[in-house]
Every structure is written in C-alpha cells, then in structure tokens.
Design a protein around this motif. Structure first.
Motif, PDB file in Angstrom:
ATOM      1  N   GLN A  72       1.947   6.211  -4.685  1.00 19.23           N
ATOM      2  CA  GLN A  72       1.619   5.043  -3.865  1.00 19.23           C
ATOM      3  C   GLN A  72       1.117   3.874  -4.715  1.00 19.23           C
ATOM      4  OE1 GLN A  72       3.269   5.847  -1.012  1.00 19.23           O
ATOM      5  NE2 GLN A  72       1.659   4.795   0.086  1.00 19.23           N
ATOM      6  N   PHE A  73       0.447   4.218  -5.833  1.00 20.95           N
ATOM      7  CA  PHE A  73      -0.084   3.157  -6.699  1.00 20.95           C
ATOM      8  C   PHE A  73       0.971   2.632  -7.672  1.00 20.95           C
ATOM      9  CE2 PHE A  73      -4.176   4.567  -5.188  1.00 20.95           C
ATOM     10  CZ  PHE A  73      -4.881   3.383  -5.137  1.00 20.95           C
ATOM     11  N   ARG A  78       6.570   0.888  -5.103  1.00 23.85           N
ATOM     12  CA  ARG A  78       6.289  -0.051  -3.992  1.00 23.85           C
ATOM     13  C   ARG A  78       7.359  -1.124  -3.910  1.00 23.85           C
ATOM     14  NH1 ARG A  78       1.155  -0.278  -5.938  1.00 23.85           N
ATOM     15  NH2 ARG A  78       1.468  -2.401  -6.691  1.00 23.85           N
ATOM     16  N   PRO A  82       9.738  -0.286  -0.447  1.00 21.65           N
ATOM     17  CA  PRO A  82       8.583  -0.684   0.368  1.00 21.65           C
ATOM     18  C   PRO A  82       8.465   0.112   1.661  1.00 21.65           C
ATOM     19  CG  PRO A  82      10.244  -2.446   0.289  1.00 21.65           C
ATOM     20  CD  PRO A  82      10.661  -1.402  -0.692  1.00 21.65           C
ATOM     21  N   GLN A  83       9.633   0.477   2.263  1.00 19.42           N
ATOM     22  CA  GLN A  83       9.569   1.236   3.519  1.00 19.42           C
ATOM     23  C   GLN A  83       9.002   2.629   3.270  1.00 19.42           C
ATOM     24  OE1 GLN A  83       9.536  -1.050   5.807  1.00 19.42           O
ATOM     25  NE2 GLN A  83      10.494   0.432   7.175  1.00 19.42           N
ATOM     26  N   HIS A  85       6.959   3.398   0.854  1.00 18.65           N
ATOM     27  CA  HIS A  85       5.527   3.209   0.606  1.00 18.65           C
ATOM     28  C   HIS A  85       4.778   3.149   1.942  1.00 18.65           C
ATOM     29  CE1 HIS A  85       1.855   1.694  -1.308  1.00 18.65           C
ATOM     30  NE2 HIS A  85       1.766   0.898  -0.260  1.00 18.65           N
ATOM     31  N   ARG A  86       5.365   2.418   2.917  1.00 17.55           N
ATOM     32  CA  ARG A  86       4.703   2.283   4.223  1.00 17.55           C
ATOM     33  C   ARG A  86       4.563   3.625   4.920  1.00 17.55           C
ATOM     34  NH1 ARG A  86       5.740  -2.861   7.723  1.00 17.55           N
ATOM     35  NH2 ARG A  86       4.949  -4.334   6.211  1.00 17.55           N
ATOM     36  N   GLY A  89       2.449   6.045   3.086  1.00 13.10           N
ATOM     37  CA  GLY A  89       1.085   5.520   3.222  1.00 13.10           C
ATOM     38  C   GLY A  89       0.467   5.863   4.563  1.00 13.10           C
ATOM     39  N   PHE A  92      -0.417   9.412   4.456  1.00 18.52           N
ATOM     40  CA  PHE A  92      -1.539   9.553   3.525  1.00 18.52           C
ATOM     41  C   PHE A  92      -2.858   9.158   4.217  1.00 18.52           C
ATOM     42  CE2 PHE A  92      -4.422   8.403   0.223  1.00 18.52           C
ATOM     43  CZ  PHE A  92      -4.012   9.036  -0.937  1.00 18.52           C
ATOM     44  N   LEU A  93      -2.836   7.991   4.891  1.00 22.02           N
ATOM     45  CA  LEU A  93      -4.087   7.504   5.489  1.00 22.02           C
ATOM     46  C   LEU A  93      -4.512   8.379   6.672  1.00 22.02           C
ATOM     47  CD1 LEU A  93      -3.597   3.655   5.185  1.00 22.02           C
ATOM     48  CD2 LEU A  93      -5.192   5.100   3.952  1.00 22.02           C
ATOM     49  N   ALA A 137      -3.545  -3.845   5.336  1.00 21.67           N
ATOM     50  CA  ALA A 137      -2.085  -3.791   5.127  1.00 21.67           C
ATOM     51  C   ALA A 137      -1.373  -4.310   6.369  1.00 21.67           C
ATOM     52  CB  ALA A 137      -1.649  -2.365   4.813  1.00 21.67           C
ATOM     53  N   ARG A 138      -1.866  -3.920   7.536  1.00 23.37           N
ATOM     54  CA  ARG A 138      -1.200  -4.350   8.785  1.00 23.37           C
ATOM     55  C   ARG A 138      -1.279  -5.852   8.963  1.00 23.37           C
ATOM     56  NH1 ARG A 138       1.549  -1.101  11.567  1.00 23.37           N
ATOM     57  NH2 ARG A 138       1.923  -2.729  13.078  1.00 23.37           N
ATOM     58  N   TYR A 142      -2.672  -7.880   1.121  1.00 23.91           N
ATOM     59  CA  TYR A 142      -2.377  -6.752   0.238  1.00 23.91           C
ATOM     60  C   TYR A 142      -3.365  -6.616  -0.920  1.00 23.91           C
ATOM     61  CZ  TYR A 142       1.682  -6.599   3.191  1.00 23.91           C
ATOM     62  OH  TYR A 142       2.485  -6.530   4.296  1.00 23.91           O
ATOM     63  N   HIS A 145      -6.046  -4.731   0.718  1.00 24.30           N
ATOM     64  CA  HIS A 145      -5.491  -3.388   0.976  1.00 24.30           C
ATOM     65  C   HIS A 145      -5.588  -2.542  -0.304  1.00 24.30           C
ATOM     66  CE1 HIS A 145      -2.584  -0.292   2.032  1.00 24.30           C
ATOM     67  NE2 HIS A 145      -1.745  -0.701   1.093  1.00 24.30           N
ATOM     68  N   ARG A 146      -5.171  -3.137  -1.439  1.00 27.34           N
ATOM     69  CA  ARG A 146      -5.211  -2.418  -2.719  1.00 27.34           C
ATOM     70  C   ARG A 146      -6.661  -2.021  -3.045  1.00 27.34           C
ATOM     71  NH1 ARG A 146      -6.510  -4.716  -7.601  1.00 27.34           N
ATOM     72  NH2 ARG A 146      -5.878  -3.522  -9.459  1.00 27.34           N
TER      73      ARG A 146
HETATM   74  C1  HEM Z   1      -2.839   5.692  -1.992  1.00 26.77           C
HETATM   75  C2  HEM Z   1      -2.596   4.412  -2.001  1.00 26.77           C
HETATM   76  C3  HEM Z   1      -1.969   3.614  -0.858  1.00 26.77           C
HETATM   77  C4  HEM Z   1      -1.732   3.952   0.457  1.00 26.77           C
HETATM   78  C5  HEM Z   1      -2.066   5.252   1.140  1.00 26.77           C
HETATM   79  C6  HEM Z   1      -1.102   2.813   1.101  1.00 26.77           C
HETATM   80  C7  HEM Z   1      -0.748   2.734   2.436  1.00 26.77           C
HETATM   81  C8  HEM Z   1      -0.011   1.720   3.019  1.00 26.77           C
HETATM   82  C9  HEM Z   1       0.416   1.646   4.398  1.00 26.77           C
HETATM   83  C10 HEM Z   1       0.057   2.667   5.475  1.00 26.77           C
HETATM   84  C11 HEM Z   1       1.153   0.525   4.561  1.00 26.77           C
HETATM   85  C12 HEM Z   1       1.825   0.052   5.854  1.00 26.77           C
HETATM   86  C13 HEM Z   1       0.839  -0.491   6.877  1.00 26.77           C
HETATM   87  C14 HEM Z   1       1.504  -0.533   8.231  1.00 26.77           C
HETATM   88  O1  HEM Z   1       2.349  -1.430   8.435  1.00 26.77           O
HETATM   89  O2  HEM Z   1       1.206   0.361   9.057  1.00 26.77           O
HETATM   90  C15 HEM Z   1       1.207  -0.138   3.282  1.00 26.77           C
HETATM   91  C16 HEM Z   1       1.909  -1.299   3.016  1.00 26.77           C
HETATM   92  C17 HEM Z   1       1.826  -1.993   1.819  1.00 26.77           C
HETATM   93  N1  HEM Z   1       1.033  -1.675   0.721  1.00 26.77           N
HETATM   94 FE1  HEM Z   1       0.067   0.065   0.453  1.00 26.77          FE
HETATM   95  N2  HEM Z   1      -0.968   1.821   0.169  1.00 26.77           N
HETATM   96  C18 HEM Z   1      -1.494   2.265  -1.032  1.00 26.77           C
HETATM   97  C19 HEM Z   1      -1.612   1.567  -2.206  1.00 26.77           C
HETATM   98  C20 HEM Z   1      -1.167   0.258  -2.374  1.00 26.77           C
HETATM   99  C21 HEM Z   1      -1.409  -0.532  -3.543  1.00 26.77           C
HETATM  100  C22 HEM Z   1      -2.190  -0.095  -4.784  1.00 26.77           C
HETATM  101  C23 HEM Z   1      -0.826  -1.734  -3.327  1.00 26.77           C
HETATM  102  C24 HEM Z   1      -0.851  -2.880  -4.320  1.00 26.77           C
HETATM  103  C25 HEM Z   1      -1.017  -4.104  -3.968  1.00 26.77           C
HETATM  104  C26 HEM Z   1      -0.170  -1.690  -2.018  1.00 26.77           C
HETATM  105  C27 HEM Z   1       0.588  -2.699  -1.450  1.00 26.77           C
HETATM  106  C28 HEM Z   1       1.223  -2.630  -0.246  1.00 26.77           C
HETATM  107  C29 HEM Z   1       2.211  -3.579   0.223  1.00 26.77           C
HETATM  108  C30 HEM Z   1       2.733  -4.799  -0.562  1.00 26.77           C
HETATM  109  C31 HEM Z   1       2.601  -3.173   1.508  1.00 26.77           C
HETATM  110  C32 HEM Z   1       3.650  -3.799   2.386  1.00 26.77           C
HETATM  111  C33 HEM Z   1       4.966  -3.121   2.039  1.00 26.77           C
HETATM  112  C34 HEM Z   1       6.143  -3.783   2.723  1.00 26.77           C
HETATM  113  O3  HEM Z   1       6.541  -4.848   2.251  1.00 26.77           O
HETATM  114  O4  HEM Z   1       6.640  -3.205   3.682  1.00 26.77           O
HETATM  115  N3  HEM Z   1      -0.436  -0.468  -1.457  1.00 26.77           N
HETATM  116  N4  HEM Z   1       0.489   0.616   2.354  1.00 26.77           N
END
Ligand code: HEM
Length: 228
Positions: A72-73, A78, A82-83, A85-86, A89, A92-93, A137-138, A142, A145-146
């Motif tokens: 995820q990191f 990412r 990106p999808q 990661h979402r 994530g 994970f959460l 994140a929602r 970001y 969120h990070r």
């Molecule tokens: C264990 C680590 C992480 C978890 C569990 C996590 C979890 C999530 C979740 C659940 C979402 C979607 C939110 C939603 O729409 O419901 C998301 C989106 C996002 N996260 Fe993370 N995240 C993590 C680490 C990071 C880090 C380190 C970054 C760095 C900036 C990051 C950047 C983003 C971005 C840019 C999106 C939007 C992705 C997109 O364009 O669709 N995340 N993350």
C-alpha cells in the motif's frame, strides 16, 4: 533520487526498513502460533474457549495486515493500480479497525492488569488513526491520508515490537525485576517510541525547518534594510 539509490522502485533506506519490518512480522507470526497452540492445549483453557477464539480471530485479521502494508505504501503500486490500492486499502482499514477492537476486548481481562490501559489506549488510537485515514482519502486530502496511515501502521506494528522486546528484555530492562512491571513498561515503550518517532518525522521536524527558514528570511531582510 538517482537510479543507483533505488531498488524495487523505492529508496534503499525504505527497502531495508520494510525488510526489517517483514522479518520482525514473520517472527511475530511464528511466535503467536506457538503461543496459541500452547494456550489451547492447556486443559484449564481449551481450544474453543471464548478467549482462545478471540485470539484466533484477532490473529487471522492482523497477520495479513503486516504483509500488505508495504504494498500500500509502494508509490509504483499506487500509481499503476489506483483501483487496487483503493480496494486493498478498504479491506486493510476494515481489518485494522476490527483487529484493534478485538485487542481492546482481549485487554479487558489481560492477566497483567498494568498493561490493560496501554492496550486499550492504543487500540482506540489505532481505530482513530485508521478512521481518519479513510475519511481523508474519501475527501481527497491524500497528504493527510498518508500521514494518518503512517500513524495507524506505527500503532499496528507496535504489537510486533512488544514480542521482539520480550526476547531481549534482559538486555534492555535489567533494572526491572518484577515480570508484571516489565510487561507494562515494554508495552508502553513499544507504542510510545514509534509514535513519537513518526511525529518527529511528520510534524516536529518540518515545524523546526519552517521556523529555521523564517529566521533566515528575517535575517536576510534585516541585512537588506541595513544596506539601504
Ligand atoms: C497501509 C497504507 C494505506 C491504506 C490502508 C490506504 C487505504 C486507502 C483507501 C481505503 C483508499 C480509498 C478511499 C475510498 O474511496 O474509500 C485510498 C485511496 C488513496 N490513497 Fe491510500 N492507503 C494507504 C497508504 C497510502 C499512502 C502512503 C498514500 C500516499 C500519498 C496513499 C494515497 C492514496 C491515493 C492517492 C488514493 C486515491 C487513489 C485513486 O486515485 O483512486 N495511500 N487509500
């Protein structure tokens, strides 16, 4: 960063950091399995007692977290997916929040009473950081969120450090003889030190750097005024 300083798409420091964390997690998993088998075979406890069942669930939820966090990191993951990661994530959460809630339940009748407040406070903090990371994140923030994910993972991994510190506690705490006191100190140390390190990195150090830059700008300005 120069290509020579990168490995697997990230800086060498981060490769070393995650390797240490993954090795520590592997140790934690093996040690937890041994603990559960030992506790379940105790005739006074039994393999299906509520406590052992909550430990099974807690472990089943926590173990994947340890190995998914580096993915995820990873910035390349990412950016390219990106999808994925979402969705990873979200899983994970959800699992982090459930694991933390179970840690609080297990803490309620933990044999070392001095450790109960530590486990409860940090279980609550884990839930809080994970919920904040999700909220940010929602809403598209970001950077926040990070930062909240870093805090959440720092608390989650504290449970790994607690086990590692147990095997090295004679070295770290030779001056504490009482086993209950040692456990309590170990638990507070393993939560507080990583969280403080994270706050130094995310908040204190950038604040000091900003103040230093402002001081330098004021100094330059006063020199310009003197030269006029
Ligand atoms: C264990 C680590 C992480 C978890 C569990 C996590 C979890 C999530 C979740 C659940 C979402 C979607 C939110 C939603 O729409 O419901 C998301 C989106 C996002 N996260 Fe993370 N995240 C993590 C680490 C990071 C880090 C380190 C970054 C760095 C900036 C990051 C950047 C983003 C971005 C840019 C999106 C939007 C992705 C997109 O364009 O669709 N995340 N993350």
């Amino acid at each position: 960063m120069a290509a020579s300083k990168r490995l697997l798409g990230v800086g060498k420091f981060w490769v070393a950091f995650w390797t240490v964390l993954l090795l520590a997690s592997a140790y934690f998993v093996v040690e937890s399995l041994v603990y559960v088998i030992y506790a379940a075979s105790d005739p006074d406890v039994g393999p299906l007692s509520p406590r052992i069942l909550s430990i099974y669930i807690h472990g089943a939820l926590a173990i994947p977290l340890l190995f998914v966090a580096p993915l995820q990191f990873h910035p390349g993951f990412r950016k390219s997916y990106p999808q994925a990661h979402r969705w990873t994530g979200r899983v994970f959460l959800t699992t982090s929040i459930l694991t933390a809630a179970l840690a609080i339940v297990l803490a309620l009748d933990y044999e070392f009473v001095g450790s109960r407040p530590a486990l409860m406070i940090f279980g609550l903090l884990w839930i809080f950081f994970s919920a904040c990371a999700w909220f940010c994140a929602r809403h598209g923030d970001y950077a926040a969120h990070r930062a909240f994910m870093i805090r959440s993972v720092a608390v989650g991994f504290a449970f790994v450090w607690i086990r590692l510190l147990r095997v090295s506690q004679d070295w770290f705490f030779p001056f504490i003889e009482d086993p209950e006191m040692r456990t309590t100190v170990r638990e507070f140390v393993c939560f507080i030190v990583p969280l403080l390190a994270v706050e130094i990195w995310l908040s204190y150090w950038p604040a000091l750097k900003r103040a230093g830059r402002q001081r330098a700008q004021r100094h330059d300005l006063s020199q310009d005024v003197q030269m006029l």
